[in-house]
Write a protein that holds these residues in place. Structure first.
Motif, PDB file in Angstrom:
ATOM      1  N   LEU A  16     -35.389 -23.768 -32.745  1.00 18.98           N
ATOM      2  CA  LEU A  16     -36.441 -24.115 -31.792  1.00 18.98           C
ATOM      3  C   LEU A  16     -35.873 -24.881 -30.606  1.00 18.98           C
ATOM      4  CD1 LEU A  16     -39.201 -25.333 -34.274  1.00 18.98           C
ATOM      5  CD2 LEU A  16     -39.101 -23.150 -33.059  1.00 18.98           C
ATOM      6  N   GLY A  17     -36.530 -24.790 -29.484  1.00 22.29           N
ATOM      7  CA  GLY A  17     -36.180 -25.591 -28.322  1.00 22.29           C
ATOM      8  C   GLY A  17     -35.025 -25.050 -27.507  1.00 22.29           C
ATOM      9  N   GLU A  18     -34.495 -25.934 -26.643  1.00 24.76           N
ATOM     10  CA  GLU A  18     -33.372 -25.608 -25.774  1.00 24.76           C
ATOM     11  C   GLU A  18     -32.229 -26.573 -26.011  1.00 24.76           C
ATOM     12  OE1 GLU A  18     -34.792 -23.889 -21.547  1.00 24.76           O
ATOM     13  OE2 GLU A  18     -35.135 -26.027 -21.860  1.00 24.76           O
ATOM     14  N   ASP A  19     -31.014 -26.066 -25.915  1.00 26.32           N
ATOM     15  CA  ASP A  19     -29.802 -26.875 -25.958  1.00 26.32           C
ATOM     16  C   ASP A  19     -29.447 -27.172 -24.501  1.00 26.32           C
ATOM     17  OD1 ASP A  19     -27.313 -28.009 -26.366  1.00 26.32           O
ATOM     18  OD2 ASP A  19     -26.338 -26.120 -26.849  1.00 26.32           O
ATOM     19  N   VAL A  20     -29.523 -28.432 -24.096  1.00 27.21           N
ATOM     20  CA  VAL A  20     -29.261 -28.803 -22.710  1.00 27.21           C
ATOM     21  C   VAL A  20     -27.909 -29.508 -22.647  1.00 27.21           C
ATOM     22  CG1 VAL A  20     -30.075 -30.120 -20.723  1.00 27.21           C
ATOM     23  CG2 VAL A  20     -31.722 -29.046 -22.264  1.00 27.21           C
ATOM     24  N   ARG A  21     -26.973 -28.932 -21.890  1.00 28.67           N
ATOM     25  CA  ARG A  21     -25.650 -29.536 -21.700  1.00 28.67           C
ATOM     26  C   ARG A  21     -25.711 -30.460 -20.494  1.00 28.67           C
ATOM     27  NH1 ARG A  21     -22.216 -26.349 -25.028  1.00 28.67           N
ATOM     28  NH2 ARG A  21     -23.711 -25.608 -26.558  1.00 28.67           N
ATOM     29  N   ILE A  22     -25.131 -31.631 -20.634  1.00 29.14           N
ATOM     30  CA  ILE A  22     -25.185 -32.661 -19.593  1.00 29.14           C
ATOM     31  C   ILE A  22     -23.757 -32.987 -19.182  1.00 29.14           C
ATOM     32  CG2 ILE A  22     -25.941 -35.012 -19.079  1.00 29.14           C
ATOM     33  CD1 ILE A  22     -27.937 -34.565 -21.522  1.00 29.14           C
ATOM     34  N   ARG A  23     -23.482 -32.935 -17.869  1.00 31.43           N
ATOM     35  CA  ARG A  23     -22.125 -33.206 -17.407  1.00 31.43           C
ATOM     36  C   ARG A  23     -22.166 -33.723 -15.971  1.00 31.43           C
ATOM     37  NH1 ARG A  23     -17.363 -31.229 -19.399  1.00 31.43           N
ATOM     38  NH2 ARG A  23     -15.604 -31.715 -18.083  1.00 31.43           N
ATOM     39  N   GLY A  24     -21.373 -34.746 -15.721  1.00 35.33           N
ATOM     40  CA  GLY A  24     -21.255 -35.279 -14.372  1.00 35.33           C
ATOM     41  C   GLY A  24     -21.705 -36.721 -14.304  1.00 35.33           C
ATOM     42  N   ASN A  25     -21.411 -37.348 -13.182  1.00 35.99           N
ATOM     43  CA  ASN A  25     -21.810 -38.727 -12.938  1.00 35.99           C
ATOM     44  C   ASN A  25     -21.344 -39.676 -14.046  1.00 35.99           C
ATOM     45  OD1 ASN A  25     -22.929 -40.341 -10.985  1.00 35.99           O
ATOM     46  ND2 ASN A  25     -24.869 -40.498 -12.029  1.00 35.99           N
ATOM     47  N   GLY A  26     -20.159 -39.407 -14.596  1.00 33.84           N
ATOM     48  CA  GLY A  26     -19.564 -40.301 -15.591  1.00 33.84           C
ATOM     49  C   GLY A  26     -19.930 -40.035 -17.036  1.00 33.84           C
TER      50      GLY A  26
END
Length: 68
Positions: A16-26
Motif C-alpha cells: 500500500l501507499g507510495e515509497d518516497v525517496r528524499i535527497r538533497g539539502n543535507g
C-alpha cells in the motif's frame, strides 16, 4: 537546511501507499506514505562529497559501537 526543502521522488510501493525517496539539502532517506499520511520515515545526514554522516560509513564500525 533539512528535509523539508529536499527533493522528493515518489515510486510505487510493493504494498500500500507510495515509497518516497528524499535527497538533497543535507539529507538522504525514504518515507512510506499512504493516503497522504506519512507512515514511516528514515533520514540520514548526507554530505556534499556523497558520504553519510558520522557513524554510518562502515557497518563494522556500527557493530563495534553497539557491542561496547
Amino acid at each position: 537546511r533539512g528535509p523539508l526543502k529536499a527533493e522528493r521522488t515518489p515510486f510505487r510501493s510493493p504494498g500500500l501507499g507510495e515509497d518516497v525517496r528524499i535527497r538533497g539539502n543535507g539529507v538522504v532517506g525514504a518515507a512510506l506514505v499512504c493516503d497522504r499520511v506519512v507512515v514511516h520515515t528514515a533520514l540520514f545526514r548526507h554530505w556534499r562529497d556523497g558520504t553519510e554522516g558520522p557513524g554510518i560509513r562502515r557497518l563494522s564500525h556500527r557493530s563495534q559501537r553497539f557491542q561496547s
